[in-house]
Write an enzyme that holds these catalytic residues in place. Structure first.
Site, PDB file in Angstrom:
ATOM      1  N   GLU A   1      35.803  69.398   0.679  1.00 21.56           N
ATOM      2  CA  GLU A   1      36.767  69.821  -0.256  1.00 21.56           C
ATOM      3  C   GLU A   1      37.502  70.163  -0.236  1.00 21.56           C
ATOM      4  O   GLU A   1      39.407  69.157  -0.708  1.00 21.56           O
ATOM      5  CB  GLU A   1      35.526  69.620  -1.562  1.00 21.56           C
ATOM      6  CG  GLU A   1      34.655  68.545  -1.655  1.00 21.56           C
ATOM      7  CD  GLU A   1      33.538  69.035  -3.238  1.00 21.56           C
ATOM      8  OE1 GLU A   1      32.140  69.790  -2.299  1.00 21.56           O
ATOM      9  OE2 GLU A   1      33.404  68.771  -3.852  1.00 21.56           O
TER      10      GLU A   1
ATOM     11  N   GLU B   1      25.766  66.012  -0.565  1.00 27.61           N
ATOM     12  CA  GLU B   1      25.621  66.835  -1.841  1.00 27.61           C
ATOM     13  C   GLU B   1      24.607  66.568  -2.363  1.00 27.61           C
ATOM     14  O   GLU B   1      23.690  66.345  -3.217  1.00 27.61           O
ATOM     15  CB  GLU B   1      27.165  67.600  -2.808  1.00 27.61           C
ATOM     16  CG  GLU B   1      27.213  68.211  -2.948  1.00 27.61           C
ATOM     17  CD  GLU B   1      28.578  68.201  -1.132  1.00 27.61           C
ATOM     18  OE1 GLU B   1      29.154  67.018  -0.942  1.00 27.61           O
ATOM     19  OE2 GLU B   1      29.959  68.718  -1.590  1.00 27.61           O
TER      20      GLU B   1
HETATM   21  N1  3HC Z   1      24.372  77.510   3.046  1.00 29.76           N
HETATM   22  C1  3HC Z   1      23.951  77.977   2.692  1.00 29.76           C
HETATM   23  N2  3HC Z   1      23.120  78.246   3.721  1.00 29.76           N
HETATM   24  C2  3HC Z   1      22.831  77.310   5.087  1.00 29.76           C
HETATM   25  C3  3HC Z   1      24.001  76.122   4.985  1.00 29.76           C
HETATM   26  C4  3HC Z   1      24.742  76.499   3.108  1.00 29.76           C
HETATM   27  N3  3HC Z   1      25.054  75.435   2.896  1.00 29.76           N
HETATM   28  N4  3HC Z   1      23.902  75.183   5.542  1.00 29.76           N
HETATM   29  C5  3HC Z   1      23.117  75.717   6.322  1.00 29.76           C
HETATM   30  N5  3HC Z   1      22.856  76.726   6.239  1.00 29.76           N
HETATM   31  C6  3HC Z   1      21.419  77.789   7.067  1.00 29.76           C
HETATM   32  C7  3HC Z   1      20.225  77.142   7.061  1.00 29.76           C
HETATM   33  O1  3HC Z   1      19.291  77.448   5.955  1.00 29.76           O
HETATM   34  C8  3HC Z   1      19.855  78.470   8.162  1.00 29.76           C
HETATM   35  O2  3HC Z   1      19.449  79.442   8.003  1.00 29.76           O
HETATM   36  P1  3HC Z   1      18.231  80.691   8.430  1.00 29.76           P
HETATM   37  O3  3HC Z   1      18.676  80.252  10.164  1.00 29.76           O
HETATM   38  O4  3HC Z   1      18.028  81.487   8.172  1.00 29.76           O
HETATM   39  O5  3HC Z   1      17.287  79.302   8.420  1.00 29.76           O
HETATM   40  C9  3HC Z   1      21.182  78.561   8.997  1.00 29.76           C
HETATM   41  O6  3HC Z   1      21.756  78.342   8.209  1.00 29.76           O
HETATM   42  C10 3HC Z   1      21.505  77.578  10.111  1.00 29.76           C
HETATM   43  O7  3HC Z   1      21.090  75.830  10.054  1.00 29.76           O
HETATM   44  P2  3HC Z   1      20.612  74.573  10.126  1.00 29.76           P
HETATM   45  O8  3HC Z   1      18.579  75.544  10.862  1.00 29.76           O
HETATM   46  O9  3HC Z   1      20.129  73.853   9.447  1.00 29.76           O
HETATM   47  O10 3HC Z   1      21.448  74.343  11.881  1.00 29.76           O
HETATM   48  P3  3HC Z   1      21.785  73.364  12.740  1.00 29.76           P
HETATM   49  O11 3HC Z   1      22.958  73.956  13.308  1.00 29.76           O
HETATM   50  O12 3HC Z   1      20.655  72.492  12.756  1.00 29.76           O
HETATM   51  O13 3HC Z   1      22.665  72.299  10.949  1.00 29.76           O
HETATM   52  C11 3HC Z   1      24.330  71.993   9.448  1.00 29.76           C
HETATM   53  C12 3HC Z   1      23.472  72.506  10.629  1.00 29.76           C
HETATM   54  C13 3HC Z   1      24.317  70.739  10.111  1.00 29.76           C
HETATM   55  C14 3HC Z   1      25.329  72.742   9.037  1.00 29.76           C
HETATM   56  C15 3HC Z   1      23.071  72.192   8.416  1.00 29.76           C
HETATM   57  O14 3HC Z   1      22.152  73.383   8.318  1.00 29.76           O
HETATM   58  C16 3HC Z   1      23.410  71.542   7.086  1.00 29.76           C
HETATM   59  O15 3HC Z   1      23.629  70.441   6.610  1.00 29.76           O
HETATM   60  N6  3HC Z   1      23.821  72.413   6.233  1.00 29.76           N
HETATM   61  C17 3HC Z   1      23.414  71.964   4.655  1.00 29.76           C
HETATM   62  C18 3HC Z   1      25.235  71.373   5.098  1.00 29.76           C
HETATM   63  C19 3HC Z   1      25.464  71.043   2.970  1.00 29.76           C
HETATM   64  O16 3HC Z   1      24.306  70.207   2.280  1.00 29.76           O
HETATM   65  N7  3HC Z   1      26.481  71.141   2.936  1.00 29.76           N
HETATM   66  C20 3HC Z   1      27.700  70.816   1.197  1.00 29.76           C
HETATM   67  C21 3HC Z   1      26.431  72.252   0.602  1.00 29.76           C
HETATM   68  S1  3HC Z   1      26.685  71.729  -1.229  1.00 29.76           S
HETATM   69  C22 3HC Z   1      28.458  71.870  -1.561  1.00 29.76           C
HETATM   70  O17 3HC Z   1      29.354  72.136  -0.822  1.00 29.76           O
HETATM   71  C23 3HC Z   1      29.069  71.738  -2.645  1.00 29.76           C
HETATM   72  C24 3HC Z   1      30.118  71.520  -3.505  1.00 29.76           C
HETATM   73  O18 3HC Z   1      29.897  70.340  -3.338  1.00 29.76           O
HETATM   74  C25 3HC Z   1      30.354  72.740  -4.645  1.00 29.76           C
END
Ligand code: 3HC
Length: 688
Positions: free
Chosen positions: A102, A122
């Site tokens: 975004e 999301e």
């Molecule tokens: N916020 C906080 N922590 C996050 C995060 C996030 N968005 N994304 C990943 N993390 C953390 C995980 O909890 C993990 O923490 P830990 O080591 O303490 O367990 C660490 O980062 C590493 O993550 P993964 O183990 O998942 O690592 P991968 O390499 O397997 O995957 C990724 C990486 C593809 C980035 C995956 O973590 C992911 O899909 N993350 C979520 C992405 C997401 O949903 N983003 C949207 C957020 S909502 C948003 O942006 C709202 C907005 O519209 C206002």
């Protein structure tokens, strides 16, 4: 940190490992950098990029529903970037997700290298793109494409992002150098504000088509709300943005969002084993032996081959070996037909499979998974033989779901290398792997099992040794209540439909028909001897006595005239009515809410007992087992999460009411619930 790579360019680097989440310190840094760059007459252009090989995973999910989230709100920051009076270039590599994408939409020019991956995921955590994404993406790309991306949450690569107009230029080389080249050129990119692009003419049509295609009755309202936000787009940016803000807040407060976010963090948390730190080095697993080429053995083999491991399946009977090879081959071929894998990849997977007639073939493997018949005498023979054949550092695992792992480990000279790997059928599909920690399993063996689970794409959850381990032990209490409800007046289809509407993939009675009524019957017979004080209803035994063993024979609790579809059978309804009369029960009308309450409370109470006994490390481990192995809807978070949602005092009060009723003996409250309710705590307080 703000860097000026050259004197007139401000470079903003997102640097918040591991995923550059846009938490408050990062937002503060960005806004300060943007404002300083704008105020500095020497700066002509701004570059935003991510450090550590990715842009950002988006908003910091751990901040959700905290006060922190409201400070320097991400959507305001994104608007501020768009409003900047100097060109802002986004240079993207790696993941660019959620709020990060975004932010990119609000930049004035977007370049990406081929490693870039974009998504607005999301919807998967029960919310919507709330930093202007629902308003900007449909202005920048075709609204139908934008809607599809937001509703599916799926990831696209850089080339596709370029194709749809999300990215202005693909860089086939040094991304940062190219960004600086653009930012230092005499002619800078024009300031194009996505939020000012007029709504596309085909927007109403895309909204109508998407709305019509939405699946009705989902537990999360995210998809519908995304469509509402897009429908609210007007020439002026503000009104649509206000709708997005309102609906984002509404979703954020929903149980589905909390459940999905609990699942997101839970699946990562269960990989961390209390007491096993970074100093414990997992062993390397490259070649795996599987003993038994039946349904379970072949399912496990497929899962392992798909993960790139070398597999040796030991099956003594020649015809069974041929069948196993055939099953594995057909499944992998189906993946080629469905274009999930290329032919060459499929060939490589099949070449990594060996079928052997005897255990001697496993002399040099790193791990053996025994997947034979549930008979302790058979396991004894296999483990004693394996013990003398395999390398001293090879791990020995059993796929047992019912036997005592410690008894199996005792058949070997080194029980510390024995662990349980309880796969769920079909093993190549189901995501759960219950990793059973025996009394003497070595820490590095447990750590290896967890790394192995992740490597093969499973969610590994540790369970201590007990009858049924975590998942099946809870399921037994759930079924016990379903049977009692049947004899009191509920019909099978009512129980199944009530549970399915509430949020399980398949109701308990259909599960029994699918698994085979004979299996449940055998367990109940065993329990009648082992636990005479915890009787089951005999109602389902009547079906078994008629040979109605479920879907595999075309008849069970339901009728399967076409071999697949569960059709309620009037004969069974008559049988049940007769049974109730026989035991002197007047059948009563039972509401769906009562069905859900009984079944869910049974899971909660037994789950809490399991946590209290230390069989599960934390409540979240129980939840992840139910989400990944028992078809519990992710939006529901899991039984332990549900207990916290209701409040432990309320849960306890309901259990106590049931304990005072018919079959009250089954409702003795778990000590942990009593203790935590008295202290006003939540089970989640234990999710360390
Ligand atoms: N916020 C906080 N922590 C996050 C995060 C996030 N968005 N994304 C990943 N993390 C953390 C995980 O909890 C993990 O923490 P830990 O080591 O303490 O367990 C660490 O980062 C590493 O993550 P993964 O183990 O998942 O690592 P991968 O390499 O397997 O995957 C990724 C990486 C593809 C980035 C995956 O973590 C992911 O899909 N993350 C979520 C992405 C997401 O949903 N983003 C949207 C957020 S909502 C948003 O942006 C709202 C907005 O519209 C206002």
């Amino acid at each position: 940190m703000m860097k000026s790579g050259s004197s007139d360019v401000c470079e903003i680097i997102l640097d918040n490992p591991p995923v550059n989440a846009l938490g408050l310190p990062v937002r503060r840094y960005i806004i300060a950098a943007i404002e300083a760059a704008e105020a500095d007459p020497a700066i002509r252009c701004i570059i935003i990029r991510g450090g550590g090989g990715l842009f950002t995973a988006g908003a910091d999910i751990a901040e959700f529903r905290t006060d922190q989230m409201q400070i320097l709100w991400l959507p305001d920051l994104v608007d501020r970037i768009e409003a900047c009076s100097k060109p802002v270039i986004a240079a993207i590599w790696g993941n660019c997700l959620g709020g990060g994408m975004e932010m990119v939409l609000a930049c004035h020019f977007r370049i990406a290298d081929t490693s870039a991956r974009f998504a607005l995921p999301e919807v998967k955590i029960g919310i919507l793109p709330g930093a202007g994404g629902t308003q900007r993406l449909p202005r920048l790309v075709d609204p139908a494409v934008a809607l599809e991306l937001m509703i599916s949450g799926r990831t696209i690569d850089a080339l596709r992002a370029h194709e749809i107009g999300l990215v202005d230029r693909i860089v086939d080389g040094d991304l940062v150098a190219e960004a600086f080249k653009i930012a230092s050129a005499d002619r800078l990119p024009p300031i194009r504000r996505t939020g000012s692009i007029p709504p596309p003419v085909n927007l109403p049509e895309a909204v109508a088509e998407t709305r019509a295609s939405l699946r009705k009755g989902g537990l999360s309202a995210s998809p519908e709300r995304i469509v509402e936000c897009v429908a609210a787009i007007e020439a002026d940016f503000a009104p649509g943005r206000a709708v997005e803000k309102r609906l984002f807040a509404e979703l954020m407060d929903s149980q589905a969002a909390r459940g999905l976010q609990h699942a997101f963090f839970g699946e990562r948390k269960v990989a961390r084993i209390p007491g096993i730190g970074a100093d414990i080095r997992p062993r390397s697993i490259k070649t795996v032996g599987i003993v038994g080429g039946g349904l379970m053995g072949t399912g496990i083999a497929i899962a392992l081959l798909n993960a790139g491991l070398d597999v040796i399946v030991v099956e003594t009977r020649g015809d069974a070996r041929d069948k196993a090879r055939d099953t594995v081959g057909r499944t992998i071929l189906r993946d080629v037909e469905k274009r999930r894998v290329s032919q060459s990849e499929a060939d490589a997977r099949l070449a990594a499979l060996t079928l052997a007639p005897s255990l001697e073939a496993l002399a040099d493997v790193d791990l053996v998974i025994e997947a034979v018949f549930e008979d302790l005498a058979v396991k004894k023979e296999i483990f004693t033989t394996l013990d003398s054949i395999v390398r001293f550092d090879a791990i020995l695992a059993s796929n047992t779901s019912t036997l005592d792992l410690d008894a199996i480990a005792a058949f070997t000279s080194d029980p510390s290398r024995v662990v349980g790997l309880h796969f769920f059928s079909p093993a190549n599909i189901m995501r759960l792997l219950e990793v059973v920690r025996g009394g003497r399993t070595a820490p590095d063996v447990l750590a290896t099992a967890m790394v192995f689970a992740r490597r093969i794409g499973k969610v590994g959850v540790v369970s201590g040794v007990c009858d049924g381990f975590i998942g099946n032990r809870m399921f037994e209490e759930y079924l016990r209540q379903a049977y009692f409800l049947l004899e009191e007046g509920a019909l099978p289809q009512q129980i199944d439909q009530a549970m399915e509407a509430w949020g399980v993939a398949m109701g308990p009675l259909r599960v029994l028909d699918l698994a085979g009524q004979d299996i449940g019957w055998a367990i109940r017979k065993r329990r009648a001897v082992e636990q005479p004080d915890r009787p089951y209803s005999g109602i389902v035994d009547r079906i078994c006595e008629m040979g109605r063993f479920g879907q595999k024979v075309g008849k069970g609790i339901y009728d399967y005239a076409d071999g697949r579809t569960a059709v309620p059978d009037p004969e069974i309804e008559r049988l049940f009515a007769g049974y109730s009369a026989e035991i002197g029960l007047e059948r009563r009308s039972i509401s769906d809410a009562e069905i859900v309450e009984h079944c869910l409370l049974a899971l909660i109470n037994e789950g809490a007992r399991i946590v209290g006994e230390g069989i599960a490390y934390r409540p979240v481990d129980v939840d992840m087992i139910y989400l990944n192995g028992y078809g519990f809807a992710r939006e529901r978070g899991g039984p332990m999460f549900q207990a916290d949602e209701q409040g432990l005092a309320t849960v306890l009060e309901k259990i106590r009411i049931l304990a005072a009723g018919r079959n009250g003996w089954a409702w003795e409250p778990a000590a942990l619930l009593v203790e935590f309710a008295a202290q006003g705590k939540r089970l989640a307080d234990l999710n360390i």
